[in-house]
Design an enzyme around this catalytic site. Structure first.
Site, PDB file in Angstrom:
ATOM      1  N   ASP A  21      28.435  -7.968 -36.843  1.00  0.00           N
ATOM      2  CA  ASP A  21      27.883  -8.991 -37.729  1.00  0.00           C
ATOM      3  C   ASP A  21      27.887  -8.455 -39.153  1.00  0.00           C
ATOM      4  O   ASP A  21      27.368  -7.367 -39.416  1.00  0.00           O
ATOM      5  CB  ASP A  21      26.449  -9.336 -37.328  1.00  0.00           C
ATOM      6  CG  ASP A  21      26.410 -10.224 -36.085  1.00  0.00           C
ATOM      7  OD1 ASP A  21      27.471 -10.762 -35.711  1.00  0.00           O
ATOM      8  OD2 ASP A  21      25.317 -10.372 -35.502  1.00  0.00           O
ATOM      9  N   ASN A 134      20.031 -21.842 -48.609  1.00  0.00           N
ATOM     10  CA  ASN A 134      19.294 -21.717 -47.356  1.00  0.00           C
ATOM     11  C   ASN A 134      18.440 -20.460 -47.285  1.00  0.00           C
ATOM     12  O   ASN A 134      17.674 -20.301 -46.365  1.00  0.00           O
ATOM     13  CB  ASN A 134      20.211 -21.855 -46.131  1.00  0.00           C
ATOM     14  CG  ASN A 134      21.496 -21.120 -46.283  1.00  0.00           C
ATOM     15  OD1 ASN A 134      21.578 -20.217 -47.098  1.00  0.00           O
ATOM     16  ND2 ASN A 134      22.492 -21.500 -45.513  1.00  0.00           N
ATOM     17  N   GLN A 300       6.685 -24.301 -39.798  1.00  0.00           N
ATOM     18  CA  GLN A 300       8.110 -24.579 -40.057  1.00  0.00           C
ATOM     19  C   GLN A 300       8.622 -23.838 -41.300  1.00  0.00           C
ATOM     20  O   GLN A 300       9.789 -23.482 -41.383  1.00  0.00           O
ATOM     21  CB  GLN A 300       8.343 -26.089 -40.215  1.00  0.00           C
ATOM     22  CG  GLN A 300       8.192 -26.876 -38.916  1.00  0.00           C
ATOM     23  CD  GLN A 300       9.140 -26.395 -37.809  1.00  0.00           C
ATOM     24  OE1 GLN A 300      10.349 -26.449 -37.950  1.00  0.00           O
ATOM     25  NE2 GLN A 300       8.589 -25.908 -36.705  1.00  0.00           N
ATOM     26  N   ASP A 311      19.443 -15.798 -27.964  1.00  0.00           N
ATOM     27  CA  ASP A 311      19.729 -14.409 -27.571  1.00  0.00           C
ATOM     28  C   ASP A 311      18.445 -13.591 -27.528  1.00  0.00           C
ATOM     29  O   ASP A 311      18.255 -12.751 -26.647  1.00  0.00           O
ATOM     30  CB  ASP A 311      20.692 -13.744 -28.568  1.00  0.00           C
ATOM     31  CG  ASP A 311      22.076 -14.376 -28.566  1.00  0.00           C
ATOM     32  OD1 ASP A 311      22.412 -15.063 -27.590  1.00  0.00           O
ATOM     33  OD2 ASP A 311      22.817 -14.176 -29.550  1.00  0.00           O
TER      34      ASP A 311
END
Length: 356
Positions: A21, A134, A300, A311
């Site tokens: 990753d 984001n 949230q 995972d």
């Protein structure tokens, strides 16, 4: 403390697609250049080949040992802490720089990774392109994610799993976990491990992993299903699986019940089916009943990235399973791990868990 004796090296065995990753903060120009949209989760095409080199050149990057199964065994090891190397991991990488980094990262996570190295394809990578939007707008995903399986697709049973020294590691394990993604690479390797588990009354776990597995790899999936003692999936994967098998219901509890009752080889163990549903209750078969387990509450605004949640849940679950904990405790550990992971970018975690 009885369970302590079962927390020894190589008790947990995982096999799957190892990916390095690579996460970096990128700008909109970078996304536009490679035609990426904010929440994309895609497999690399030819037009993305240069992306992996460029992201490393242009940005400050973080590397982590990734890929679905490797993430789960890494989290199981993190939950257990000591001893190290409770988890063994097999998969295929390239003999290259990214492969070397992947080995380092797996070692840092205290996973006993034994990779099959080959020269045909480069080490598989997954680029997590994090944008300002984001990171700071409290959005529930940090994408886009672009995966290039490359070497992960090249695993060869006879070149690796069948070698005596490697098979000895398989035999040492008590619990086995393989994500459904590996059905696209080496179903014969999965069958060999699954039969070993069944013949020796050990626990073989699998994951539905993605809707396309049930749709396009249904035959190998159903070949291994009789050997599956614990099946994981999320609500979308469960619904697709049910549709493919003609269950004629979209009720997740009913799907779990019907899945539990599919034919099974080792009759000494009743199959357990566990379906997560994001922030809704986790559905699991307990004996002949289907039970709902509420997940941990989370604001949230604290959710940074939900991609590693599945995972992580499995990793937490497995950490309790190898310590011979009850199903309820395995699910509690799974919920805890998922709750930690979704507060961070990528499948990363603090130094130690705060789980009691």
């Amino acid at each position: 403390m009885r369970s302590f004796y079962h927390r020894c090296e190589n008790t947990l065995f995982g096999m799957g697609n190892p990916l390095l990753d690579i996460s970096a903060v990128v700008d909109k120009d970078f996304l536009d250049k490679f035609g990426l949209k904010l929440n994309d989760q895609i497999l690399a095409e030819d037009k993305h080949k240069a992306l992996f080199e460029e992201i490393v050149k242009r940005n400050k990057v973080e590397y982590h040992a990734g890929g679905s199964t490797q993430n789960s065994v890494k989290i199981a090891q993190w939950m257990i802490q000591k001893p190290q190397k409770v988890a063994t991991f097999f998969g295929c990488i390239g003999a290259d720089q990214f492969g070397e980094i992947l080995k380092e990262k797996a070692a840092e996570a205290h996973v006993d990774a034994h990779y099959y190295e080959q020269n045909v394809e480069p080490t598989g990578t997954c680029a997590a392109c994090i944008t300002g939007d984001n990171r700071f707008m409290g959005s529930v995903s940090a994408g886009p994610f672009v995966a290039n399986l490359a070497a992960a697709n090249c695993y060869k049973k006879e070149q690796h799993l069948d070698l005596d020294s490697n098979w000895e590691l398989v035999k040492k394990a008590k619990v086995y976990y393989i994500a459904g993604f590996f059905l696209t690479v080496s179903p014969e390797s999965i069958m060999k491990v699954a039969k070993h588990a069944s013949d020796n009354n050990k626990i073989f776990c699998m994951n539905l992993s993605a809707p396309f597995i049930s749709q396009f790899f249904k035959e190998p999936l159903m070949e291994v299903m009789p050997y599956v003692d614990i099946l994981f999936g999320n609500e979308t994967e469960a619904a697709t699986f049910a549709k493919e098998l003609g269950f004629e219901t979209d009720d997740i509890a009913e799907i779990a019940n019907k899945t539990q009752n599919l034919p099974k080889e080792n009759t000494k163990r009743q199959r357990v089916v566990v379906f997560t549903q994001g922030k809704e209750d986790t559905v699991a078969t307990v004996g002949d009943e289907v039970t709902m387990f509420p997940v941990l509450d989370i604001d949230q605004n604290d959710i940074v990235d939900t991609n590693g949640a599945g995972d992580a849940f499995v990793g937490g679950f497995l950490s309790a399973l190898v310590q011979e904990q009850a199903l309820e405790e395995c699910i509690r550990a799974g919920h805890y791990a998922a709750n930690v992971i979704i507060r961070r970018v990528g499948c990363t975690f603090p130094e130690r868990p705060d789980f009691h």
